[in-house]
Structures are given as C-alpha cells and as structure tokens.
Design an enzyme around this catalytic site. Structure first.
Site, PDB file in Angstrom:
ATOM      1  N   ALA A  43    -101.036 -93.268 -25.646  1.00  0.00           N
ATOM      2  CA  ALA A  43     -99.707 -93.283 -26.265  1.00  0.00           C
ATOM      3  C   ALA A  43     -99.829 -93.185 -27.785  1.00  0.00           C
ATOM      4  O   ALA A  43     -99.084 -92.448 -28.431  1.00  0.00           O
ATOM      5  CB  ALA A  43     -98.958 -94.554 -25.881  1.00  0.00           C
ATOM      6  N   TYR A  45    -102.271 -91.870 -29.386  1.00  0.00           N
ATOM      7  CA  TYR A  45    -102.752 -90.525 -29.676  1.00  0.00           C
ATOM      8  C   TYR A  45    -101.581 -89.537 -29.625  1.00  0.00           C
ATOM      9  O   TYR A  45    -101.393 -88.713 -30.516  1.00  0.00           O
ATOM     10  CB  TYR A  45    -103.822 -90.150 -28.654  1.00  0.00           C
ATOM     11  N   SER A  91    -112.027 -66.931  -5.245  1.00  0.00           N
ATOM     12  CA  SER A  91    -110.834 -67.755  -5.126  1.00  0.00           C
ATOM     13  C   SER A  91    -110.121 -67.361  -3.839  1.00  0.00           C
ATOM     14  O   SER A  91    -110.585 -66.507  -3.097  1.00  0.00           O
ATOM     15  CB  SER A  91    -109.944 -67.563  -6.343  1.00  0.00           C
ATOM     16  N   GLU A 123    -109.349 -75.757   7.903  1.00  0.00           N
ATOM     17  CA  GLU A 123    -110.043 -76.877   7.268  1.00  0.00           C
ATOM     18  C   GLU A 123    -109.171 -77.443   6.161  1.00  0.00           C
ATOM     19  O   GLU A 123    -108.654 -76.681   5.338  1.00  0.00           O
ATOM     20  CB  GLU A 123    -111.354 -76.392   6.622  1.00  0.00           C
ATOM     21  N   LYS A 125    -108.005 -78.603   2.720  1.00  0.00           N
ATOM     22  CA  LYS A 125    -108.498 -78.139   1.422  1.00  0.00           C
ATOM     23  C   LYS A 125    -108.640 -79.349   0.510  1.00  0.00           C
ATOM     24  O   LYS A 125    -107.651 -79.901   0.035  1.00  0.00           O
ATOM     25  CB  LYS A 125    -107.517 -77.124   0.829  1.00  0.00           C
ATOM     26  N   ASP A 127    -109.229 -81.605  -2.633  1.00  0.00           N
ATOM     27  CA  ASP A 127    -108.924 -81.431  -4.050  1.00  0.00           C
ATOM     28  C   ASP A 127    -110.065 -82.012  -4.870  1.00  0.00           C
ATOM     29  O   ASP A 127    -110.007 -83.150  -5.338  1.00  0.00           O
ATOM     30  CB  ASP A 127    -107.600 -82.134  -4.368  1.00  0.00           C
ATOM     31  N   GLU A 182    -117.386 -78.855  -1.313  1.00  0.00           N
ATOM     32  CA  GLU A 182    -116.468 -79.455  -2.267  1.00  0.00           C
ATOM     33  C   GLU A 182    -116.928 -80.874  -2.565  1.00  0.00           C
ATOM     34  O   GLU A 182    -117.107 -81.680  -1.654  1.00  0.00           O
ATOM     35  CB  GLU A 182    -115.054 -79.467  -1.662  1.00  0.00           C
ATOM     36  N   TYR A 234    -118.463 -76.166   3.399  1.00  0.00           N
ATOM     37  CA  TYR A 234    -117.500 -75.307   4.094  1.00  0.00           C
ATOM     38  C   TYR A 234    -117.874 -73.841   4.149  1.00  0.00           C
ATOM     39  O   TYR A 234    -117.178 -73.044   4.782  1.00  0.00           O
ATOM     40  CB  TYR A 234    -116.105 -75.439   3.480  1.00  0.00           C
ATOM     41  N   LYS A 322    -100.805 -74.039   0.965  1.00  0.00           N
ATOM     42  CA  LYS A 322    -100.719 -75.213   0.119  1.00  0.00           C
ATOM     43  C   LYS A 322     -99.508 -76.061   0.486  1.00  0.00           C
ATOM     44  O   LYS A 322     -98.484 -75.540   0.932  1.00  0.00           O
ATOM     45  CB  LYS A 322    -100.568 -74.779  -1.344  1.00  0.00           C
ATOM     46  N   CYS A 416     -91.173 -65.632 -39.020  1.00  0.00           N
ATOM     47  CA  CYS A 416     -92.347 -66.244 -38.407  1.00  0.00           C
ATOM     48  C   CYS A 416     -92.545 -67.662 -38.947  1.00  0.00           C
ATOM     49  O   CYS A 416     -92.570 -67.861 -40.158  1.00  0.00           O
ATOM     50  CB  CYS A 416     -93.575 -65.396 -38.700  1.00  0.00           C
ATOM     51  N   CYS A 419     -95.932 -67.698 -41.198  1.00  0.00           N
ATOM     52  CA  CYS A 419     -96.116 -66.984 -42.462  1.00  0.00           C
ATOM     53  C   CYS A 419     -94.796 -66.572 -43.110  1.00  0.00           C
ATOM     54  O   CYS A 419     -94.793 -66.073 -44.231  1.00  0.00           O
ATOM     55  CB  CYS A 419     -96.982 -65.743 -42.262  1.00  0.00           C
ATOM     56  N   CYS A 434     -93.811 -61.457 -34.896  1.00  0.00           N
ATOM     57  CA  CYS A 434     -94.003 -61.581 -36.337  1.00  0.00           C
ATOM     58  C   CYS A 434     -94.551 -60.257 -36.853  1.00  0.00           C
ATOM     59  O   CYS A 434     -95.460 -59.685 -36.275  1.00  0.00           O
ATOM     60  CB  CYS A 434     -94.998 -62.710 -36.609  1.00  0.00           C
ATOM     61  N   CYS A 440    -100.583 -63.065 -41.712  1.00  0.00           N
ATOM     62  CA  CYS A 440    -100.115 -64.256 -40.994  1.00  0.00           C
ATOM     63  C   CYS A 440    -101.312 -65.106 -40.575  1.00  0.00           C
ATOM     64  O   CYS A 440    -102.184 -64.646 -39.840  1.00  0.00           O
ATOM     65  CB  CYS A 440     -99.313 -63.847 -39.767  1.00  0.00           C
TER      66      CYS A 440
END
Length: 689
Positions: A43, A45, A91, A123, A125, A127, A182, A234, A322, A416, A419, A434, A440
């Site tokens: 917080a 930060y 993927s 199967e 998935k 995470d 995994e 897998y 998903k 912009c 700049c 811009c 710039c």
DNA sequence: ACTCCTCGAGTTCT
DNA sequence: CTCGAGGAGT
C-alpha cells in the site's frame, strides 16, 4: 507520510519531488524484485507511485525520461543460463464455451476429412508453470522452464532438490527423452509459506502460481529445497524412439517411469462426454488441493495428432476449455495517457488495486478514445473488469448507478503529454499520434527499448530501466551511443545500483551484438509497419545492407524503378512502401543510420533457402485430392516453406491437380505453369520432408 | 468493392 | 492476448 499537498506545489518543487520519487521508487523496485526484501508495504509503495502519477498529471511537461510511470516492474533477474528445447513447448487454443469447444473439433474433422467423433483424453489444467525434464539413460540431466517456447531457462540444480521430480526413470525407458509437466504449489502449502514469509517480515506471494514460480526460480537451490512443490506430468517432447500409440498410453508410460499423472484424467470415448466432464471438474474445483483453470482435451490417437499438426504455435489436436474468466469491480481512479514508440497516445485506466484471480490489478489499457466513448467511461466511475485469456485485464463496462456527480467525458489531449507537440488523429484511423518524432522523449525511450529488444539487437543486460537511466544522465542519446558505452564503463560502474560487475556485463552484452543479420537490423530501426516479418521479406529480397539502403534511397522517388520493385515484393504494398520512403527521406534518419553503421556490422541474411525445393514457391491445389484433404495439403506445403494460394496467376509456380479439376487446370496450361499430379505432389512432399 | 488472413503495435504482471 | 490496418485474392 507528511508530504506537501500536490495542488500547492510550485513547478520547481514538483520537479524536485519527481526526482525524489523516481529515486525512491527505483530503490524499492530493486529491493522487491532483485533482493526479495521489501522495506515497505504494497500500500505504501502504491501510494508512492500514485503520488508520482498525480504530480505528473498536474505537470505533464515535467515527466522524467526515467519516470516510474513509464514502466512497470524491473527487468527479470539474470542468473539462469538459457537452454533450447529439443521439441518446442507450445501453447494451446482456448475455448470458453461448449460452442467454441465443438467448433474446434469440427475444424479438426474437416481438416482430416472425417466424420466420426474423436476419442479424447481430458486432464485438469493445473495453474502452475510448465517444466521440461530431459532424461538420458534414465537419469535426469536437465530441467528447463518454458521460456518463449523455443528457449527456456536452465533450472536443473533446483529440479534436483524437488521431491516430486524423479531423479531417474524406472526401466524400461528410451535412451533420451524430454518429459513435460506442470510444477505447482498446493493451496495449503502456499498459505503456510505465506504465513512464514509474513512472520519473517517479507511480502509473500500473490497466489500459488507465483509462489511455485518464485520457488523454482531461486538462485539458491537450498531455498527451493525448503518449498513443497508438486509435479503432474502430461506430455512428451523430443524422444529417441516412439513409446506409445495414444496419449492415454503415454500417461500410463509416465506413471510407469515414476511420475505423478493427474488422478482426475480420463479417457472419453467421444467429444459429447466433454461437457459432463467439464461440469464435474468445475464442481470439484474448490475442493482440489491445487488451483486449476480449466481442462485440457487432447485427441487420443497419436497418428491423428501427427496428421493434424500445428497452426502457428498451437496444436490442432488439443484445446484448453477454460473456466469463465474471473471478474471484479473497482474504481477507475484516473485515465493516464501513454506515448508509444510510434507516438500513439494510449489511454490507460489507473484502477483502485483489486484482486482478480489471484493477481493485484492496478492498470488496464483502454485502447483508444473510441473504446472509452463506446463504454462511456469517466474518471471516478465504478467499472467491471476481468482478466481475459488468463493475463491481460480488460475493462468490460461501467455501472451507471454508481457514477459520482460532477464527472466529465474523457478526451485525449490534442498535445502530446510527453513533449507538447501536436497530437493528431488521421481521418479514418482510431489512433491519435504525437507528431514530435525524435524530439519526443517518450518516443525516443520506446524506440531505444525496441532497438535492444529480443527480435532486434537483443542486448543482454540493457532493459527498459537501464536505458531510461542512461538516457537521463546523457550517456545515450541515439542508438549508436549504445555501442560507445564501453568508453564510459567506469562512469557506469560508479552509478548507484550498478558496480563493476554489472557494468562489465553490460559492455560484454553490447559487444556480443556488434554484428547482426540484416533482417534484425531493419527490424531494429523501428520503422512503422515494418515488423519482424516485413523486415525478413526486405532482407531476403535485398540481401545486403548496401543494396537495401541504395534501393530505399532511390525508392523515395515516387514512380522510380526502385519504388516499383519495392511494391512488387510479395507482402509489401503501398502503405509499407510509403512508410519506408518517408523514413529515408528524412535527413535525421539518414544521419542516425550512418552513425549506427560506423559502430555495427550488418551481415547478409543467409537464406540458403531450406533444402526443400518448395521453399519460397507458390502453389495452388485444385480438384479433389484423394490422399489428404485440402487444408492438410496446404499445411503440409507451408511446412515445407511454400505459399498456397487459391487462384492460378503468373506468380504461381506449381499447380497440383486432383481428380475432376476444372478451370484452374486449364488456366495453368494456358499460362505454362508447371502441373503436378497428386501422386507427383505426394512424392515431392515425402522426399522433401 | 468486399472478405479473409497476416502482421504490427500496444499492453499486464511476475 | 487483442484490436486495427494492410495486403492479397475473388
């Protein structure tokens, strides 16, 4: 924190405050990212960054080149060697509904020219993060993270201390084998770890996946050894000999060798069973010991998998169904404007931090002003967001009833924010840009980032942040300056946060890239509409930097032979040709190029075209093919480097004629284009493979 | 003139 | 990963 009120700051005070914030935030970033030892809470930060953003909003002209708002996080920690995968780690296509799911398998059926449903393996998935394990003569010899799919990081030392990773295989086994699985952390272990971390005054992890990733990517294996990690295997990568006929058999082999395979995996006799399986897993989800985000369905028959092959980086024989993306509501505190490499002004939503699916989301792109108008978004609105496709947060819409009084519609500035140059939106385009070009600071920074990025010069040890820093202190003004940094090695080593070792590494990283192939060089220049692909087309056509430059200079003249030749390159049309000419007509760019070429060497691209005789050829299929379906033949030809089009023209190299071919075969004969029978084509494809 | 596909650009968070 | 624009082909 008792800092002066932003509204009463003078310009000088604001300038000093921004400098201070840049320093302080960089300090905390370093603690958090590289030393894993934050001194302040999230917080606090966030408050620092918010303050920085607020001051910049009031004094846009004061935004620093190294402003924290221009970047997120720090460059990834160095320290792991890179290693190439034997077979790429791919993927998966995603489905979010039963319709998308069945459409996927309909497409696969059409590809194969088949009617019957597929047997599938389902199967859960997990995470976590994927890991590739290489065994030789049954012994673990390497563990590699996924990385970009082709090259990952070597985490072998850590894999050796994870109980769930078999250090050797139970025989019998092939001489050499890559096994994919995994790595994950169970929810209970994650909570216990975080309790311990917070008790020790550390920040802890946002979710089990990050905890698993953080545990695996420890430089000190003793830390990894102290974490409880799981592994479900897998898939197989590169194997020295075939080990099964079906994926289901694969899973059995994996168990025989000593791996855990997810116990909820099932073999489905046809696709219709998937919906019930999906529902069953969704119901169990909360009760599982680990996080899952869906179910992966793979066509069981490996012979079919081979025939289906890949579309880009995704297999045509597997899909991840998903669970619906998680949504959350939060407040849109502010709309920031970012300036990209090409000058594009992009509005970004600054959100009250909110946890969506285990990740704290604070920003989301709003794309462009039309999108904001379409959603009728205003600063202060309460918005619904989701993390779509796993990662990138998206603003779905606002809640009208919760709009506070006194809000105003949002408009992008016509100057912009970095700049002050005019920002124009060409008619019929969505993006406002811009016009500042190289004056710039935001564009300069982003161009440099692009210049050193992976597909371009790929300079190790020179990330977004160090570029901003070296730019702010004047050591880098143009790309060529990067190659003169070695003269300042001592100055750099003396800077806060550097040191002799990192300065030396940086100089080495730069020297390693003093020579590079033409395609990368062209791409690095960051000419609009010239990405990695188009750069490759140009390099292949012109071969050498001198030939390319000469042609481009001539092509600035509309109607010149060089301009026509440029437009005749397949894949390059008027827009790209104009863009290239515009670049070469600008003296500033020529100077930049000359300067750069004094520092680097450009090697001709060796397109010693793949051995295949089909490489670079254009071919057309016509008539009915008996051994393959049309899409399969097309994919096959493309895999051999050919282009497949639909109509026979002067540019066509071969026409493959199946049964009952009609007008295209006739046209090929008229044009004198080579004609192949299906058998001749099959021979060719087989021999070239 | 219109449609399909590929490519480029911008972006999140760790 | 997603969106928009350009290019190729019909």
């Amino acid at each position: 924190m008792s800092e002066p009120d932003i509204d009463t700051l003078t310009e000088d005070e604001a300038k000093a405050e921004l400098a201070r914030l840049a320093r302080v935030i960089a300090h905390h970033d370093r603690l958090y990212n590289q030393e894993d030892a934050p001194e302040i809470t999230d917080a606090e930060y966030d408050a620092l960054r918010a303050r920085n953003a607020a001051i910049e909003a009031r004094f846009p002209a004061l935004r620093r080149a190294d402003s924290p708002s221009l970047r997120v996080g720090a460059p990834a920690a160095q320290g792991f060697a890179k290693r190439a995968h034997g077979a790429p780690m791919l993927s998966l296509a995603n489905a979010f509904s039963a319709e998308e799911f069945s459409r996927f398998f309909d497409t696969a059926r059409r590809f194969l020219g088949r009617d019957a449903p597929f047997s599938l393996v389902a199967e859960p998935k997990i995470d976590g993060l994927s890991l590739s394990l290489t065994y030789e003569a049954g012994a673990l010899v390497a563990a590699t993270t996924r990385g970009d799919g082709a090259v990952g990081e070597d985490v072998t030392d850590n894999a050796r201390v994870i109980d769930a990773v078999p250090q050797s295989l139970r025989p019998p086994f092939p001489a050499r084998i890559e096994i994919r699985g995994e790595i994950f952390m169970a929810k209970a272990d994650f909570l216990a770890l975080n309790d311990a971390e917070t008790a020790a005054g550390r920040r802890g992890f946002a979710n089990p996946r990050n905890a698993a990733a953080g545990s695996l990517r420890q430089l000190d294996p003793r830390v990894t050894a102290g974490r409880r990690l799981g592994l479900f295997a897998y898939a197989l990568g590169d194997v020295s000999q075939p080990v099964a006929d079906s994926h289901w058999q694969y899973l059995q082999r994996l168990r025989d060798w000593g791996f855990s395979v997810n116990p909820y995996s099932e073999r489905l006799t046809d696709e219709a069973e998937a919906a019930a399986f999906q529902a069953g897993i969704a119901e169990r989800r909360g009760g599982l010991a680990y996080d899952i985000d869906g179910v992966v369905y793979k066509i069981d028959d490996l012979a079919l998998q081979r025939r289906l092959g890949f579309a880009g980086r995704e297999p045509r024989w597997a899909i991840a169904w998903k669970f619906p993306a998680e949504q959350a509501m939060t407040v849109l505190r502010q709309i920031d404007v970012q300036v990209g490499r090409t000058g594009a002004l992009t509005p970004v939503a600054i959100l009250a931090p909110v946890n969506v699916g285990g990740v704290l989301v604070t920003r989301a792109t709003l794309h462009n002003e039309d999108e904001i108008a379409r959603l009728d978004l205003r600063e202060g609105d309460t918005v619904r967001i989701e993390r779509a496709g796993d990662v990138i947060p998206r603003v779905l819409g606002m809640i009208p009833d919760l709009r506070p009084p006194g809000t105003a519609p949002f408009h992008l500035p016509d100057h912009c924010p970095a700049c002050g140059s005019a920002a124009m939106r060409p008619p019929n385009e969505v993006v406002r840009r811009c016009t500042g070009g190289l004056i710039c600071p935001a564009q300069r920074q982003e161009r440099l980032v692009h210049f050193v990025s992976r597909g371009a010069f790929d300079i190790d040890g020179l990330g977004e942040r160090s570029l901003a820093e070296l730019q702010a202190c004047g050591l880098i003004k143009s790309p060529a300056d990067i190659f003169r940094l070695h003269a300042h090695e001592a100055d750099i080593a003396a800077r806060e946060g550097w040191g002799t070792v990192s300065a030396r590494n940086l100089v080495h990283g730069i020297e390693a890239r003093r020579t590079l192939p033409l395609a990368r060089f062209i791409y690095a220049l960051g000419i609009r509409r010239v990405g990695a692909n188009t750069a490759k087309l140009l390099a292949r056509h012109y071969r050498t930097i001198d030939a390319w430059r000469a042609a481009m200079r001539e092509a600035t003249i509309i109607g010149s032979d060089a301009r026509l030749a440029l437009g005749n390159i397949l894949g390059i049309g008027p827009a790209i040709a104009t863009e290239l000419a515009d670049f070469f007509i600008e003296p500033r760019n020529i100077a930049l190029l000359d300067d750069l070429l004094r520092e680097v060497r450009v090697s001709p691209d060796d397109f010693v075209a793949s051995a295949s005789r089909l490489a670079g050829k254009t071919l057309v299929f016509t008539g009915t093919l008996t051994h393959m379906t049309r899409p399969e033949a097309k994919a096959r030809a493309e895999a051999l480097g050919a282009r497949v089009t639909e109509s026979v023209t002067g540019k066509t190299d071969f026409v493959v004629v199946g049964a009952d071919a009609g007008s295209k075969a006739r046209r090929a004969a008229e044009l004198g284009v080579a004609i192949l029978s299906e058998e001749a084509w099959l021979d060719l494809a087989r021999n070239e493979a």
